[in-house]
Enzyme design. Structure first.
Site, PDB file in Angstrom:
ATOM      1  N   LYS A  95       0.810  -1.224   0.000  1.00 55.56           N
ATOM      2  CA  LYS A  95       0.000   0.000   0.000  1.00 55.56           C
ATOM      3  C   LYS A  95       0.847   1.280   0.000  1.00 55.56           C
ATOM      4  CE  LYS A  95      -1.864  -2.140   3.521  1.00 55.56           C
ATOM      5  NZ  LYS A  95      -1.798  -3.577   3.241  1.00 55.56           N
ATOM      6  N   GLY A 123      -7.657  -7.511   0.204  1.00 56.14           N
ATOM      7  CA  GLY A 123      -6.998  -8.811   0.266  1.00 56.14           C
ATOM      8  C   GLY A 123      -7.061  -9.622  -1.013  1.00 56.14           C
ATOM      9  N   GLY A 157      -2.615 -16.123  13.102  1.00 54.15           N
ATOM     10  CA  GLY A 157      -1.694 -15.496  12.151  1.00 54.15           C
ATOM     11  C   GLY A 157      -2.234 -14.246  11.493  1.00 54.15           C
ATOM     12  N   GLU A 181      -0.382  -9.226  14.144  1.00 49.42           N
ATOM     13  CA  GLU A 181       1.050  -9.334  14.431  1.00 49.42           C
ATOM     14  C   GLU A 181       1.302  -9.245  15.936  1.00 49.42           C
ATOM     15  OE1 GLU A 181       3.555  -7.013  11.611  1.00 49.42           O
ATOM     16  OE2 GLU A 181       1.634  -6.606  10.655  1.00 49.42           O
ATOM     17  N   ASP A 239      -3.778   0.430   9.478  1.00 46.38           N
ATOM     18  CA  ASP A 239      -3.953  -0.394   8.279  1.00 46.38           C
ATOM     19  C   ASP A 239      -5.219   0.022   7.533  1.00 46.38           C
ATOM     20  OD1 ASP A 239      -3.520  -2.902   6.577  1.00 46.38           O
ATOM     21  OD2 ASP A 239      -5.503  -3.272   7.410  1.00 46.38           O
ATOM     22  N   LYS A 260      -5.561   2.052   3.685  1.00 49.61           N
ATOM     23  CA  LYS A 260      -6.440   1.538   2.626  1.00 49.61           C
ATOM     24  C   LYS A 260      -7.436   2.609   2.176  1.00 49.61           C
ATOM     25  CE  LYS A 260      -5.828  -3.293   3.951  1.00 49.61           C
ATOM     26  NZ  LYS A 260      -6.296  -4.383   4.824  1.00 49.61           N
ATOM     27  N   GLY A 302      -6.154 -14.629   3.515  1.00 45.22           N
ATOM     28  CA  GLY A 302      -4.773 -14.215   3.550  1.00 45.22           C
ATOM     29  C   GLY A 302      -4.012 -14.420   2.271  1.00 45.22           C
TER      30      GLY A 302
END
Lengths: 347, 347
Positions: free
Chosen positions: B126, B155, B207, B210, B221, B225, B327
């Site tokens: 990004k 995604g 997962g 983080e 995040d 976007k 993911g």
């Protein structure tokens, strides 16, 4: 590039399209150097008109909307849709004659004629998609032209172009959706306590359901949309008869109240799945719970969830408009988008 | 047409992309006569490799996934990502280095170098979109190449290509969406009774989040976007700092329980609206009720609703996968789709 446009069918959708084209006229010219004029119009009850030098579209709209015949605008004597197509010198035809679920006629003949004369074609008519997709696409390709139908499934919201342009080499495994707004309005209002009759009367009052609601409530409109998606996306011919829909007449207020108490809803679910090369389809009322993307589609909202080998469960939803019932304006955009894309202005 | 591919960044997404390209290799060749080889790979911790005649990609995957360096595969001595780009003789670069929200570096330099050398570029990063969209797009055009970034927002699910290809001449008025899966998982699980800490621990375990969850839970995040969509869709530069997000740390279990009792939910809502030429943006936790298309997006589902002058409230939703957390595979498809579209195979 200048386009001569023929409008075959001049009902709500086609008249909305004419107004949308006029509204976007300046940006078409300034951004993409595309101009157009209307050279042929065929109406259901107000006659026919052609003029290869351009018809007065504002006048045509005015005449038809005040119940008058448009023949006075014509430079030639024309007495049928085929006459209009042949004499319009159009290079783009919009086909919006009434749907015939059984045969796709007369739209099939209109489109065949237009393609043979070297016109591009866009239609909001589901008939020729389910009855002639392969033939008409092949014919169009042989002439270096396009046959498009973005408006046929989700009321003008992009579906076919999304799968064509945005999902390269993805394999479609299944889809599931709500394709008929009338039945969704009825089921939504029954959940709020109305009877089937009250809900149907409301859908008719707002112009969504027809006087004879058979086509919607017995699932035939949904079935032809399933057939159209299967036919195009899997390149596998399918008719609404093969979909063999079950409508919503069997759903009672009691059933809906019971479902509601359990956190569920009845939806007229349209589905198709490809398993070992075989395609299974269905249109029937089904209970869905809040984990389904269909659960939140209320009233006139419609939508579809695609499952592919690469992107799992990608949904497109056309929501009910605030204070609006959707319809002609959005369907008109599907036709407009076909035109804009074919005119190669989107690159 | 043969493509030499450079992979700058070789983490989960890039390795999924390599496997997806191998899986689609036959159909690319048979359907579109497109072939490819990998001629440059740059990893974060396992070295660099180039070979203009083609690297053994299976071996590279194996080496990196067993923690080994890939230098043994290289035909030249290369010591940096820029070395790889310059020596790969690639004509298509996938840029997947780590995101830098503040500057877009080093991705900006990688992409600039690749475009100047005449490569097409697709990135899931990004940073260069919000920091370099205009510059990089202009540079790409001057070279007759493309700069694409389908994977950056939803995604890997098609968003930019949908607006570009399927909405010709539509004017975007506003958008509203849920762009961050981690916070949506946390809010969903808190609604089921977990504490913030439990829900965050779960998101980390699968997962999604983080170890340092700041970027997600404080809204950065989501903000980058929003900035990327504004920058591209309205061609108006915007940074995540300008979006100035509010995250979900202030949302307590009590607030969520109270909302639930009222039939509402907290969502980290991303929004942008153009009013009289001015763009208003926001990222913050908001209460939504069941009439909102966002209400049904639970757990790792994300999505966006676009309002245009022609189609009102068109939503795209990427649903949580049954038994999966989404993911890399889907993000990889966004990169693959950019490649497939640029290779002109989707016509």
């Amino acid at each position: 590039m200048h386009y001569n446009l023929a409008l075959i069918g001049f009902g709500n959708v086609a008249r909305s399209l004419a107004r949308l084209l006029l509204r976007k006229q300046d940006v078409l010219k300034s951004k993409h150097n595309v101009t157009f004029s209307f050279t042929g119009i065929s109406t259901g009850r107000h006659g026919f008109a052609v003029n290869p030098n351009g018809l007065d579209i504002e006048k045509a709209l005015e005449l038809v909307e005040s119940g008058k015949d448009i023949f006075s605008l014509s430079s030639l004597e024309v007495k049928s849709s085929l006459d209009v197509i042949k004499n319009s010198q159009a290079n783009f035809m919009f086909e919006n004659s009434p749907v015939n679920t059984q045969t796709g006629q007369p739209a099939m003949d209109h489109i065949r004629t237009a393609l043979e004369l070297g016109m591009h074609v866009s239609t909001a008519n589901k008939g020729p998609v389910v009855h002639g997709y392969r033939e008409l696409t092949t014919l169009a390709e042989s002439k270096g032209k396009s046959f498009r139908f973005e408006s046929t499934v989700l009321g003008g919201a992009p579906v076919f172009s999304v799968m064509r342009e945005a999902f390269p080499l993805a394999e479609l495994e299944s889809f599931k959706g709500i394709f008929n707004a009338t039945t969704n309005v009825i089921l939504s209002r029954m959940e709020s306590g109305e009877t089937y009759e009250q809900a149907l009367a409301y859908a008719q009052k707002i112009g969504l359901a027809e006087t004879d609601p058979t086509n919607d409530v017995d699932g035939w409109d949904a079935a032809i949309k399933v057939a159209a998606l299967v036919t195009v996306l899997w390149d596998t011919p399918m008719t609404p008869q093969q979909v063999n829909p079950t409508g919503i007449r069997g759903i009672t207020s009691e059933m809906i109240a019971k479902a509601k108490a359990e956190g569920k809803r009845y939806k007229l679910v349209c589905s198709a799945e490809k398993v070992d090369g075989e395609i299974k389809v269905g249109v029937s009322p089904q209970l869905v719970d809040s984990t389904s993307p269909l659960y939140g589609m209320m009233n006139s909202s419609t939508g579809v969830t695609f499952r592919t080998d690469v992107i799992i469960d990608y949904s497109i939803v056309l929501s009910e408009k605030p204070g609006m019932t959707g319809g002609p304006v959005e369907t008109a955009y599907g036709l407009f988008a076909d035109f804009a894309n074919i005119a190669s202005i989107v690159k």
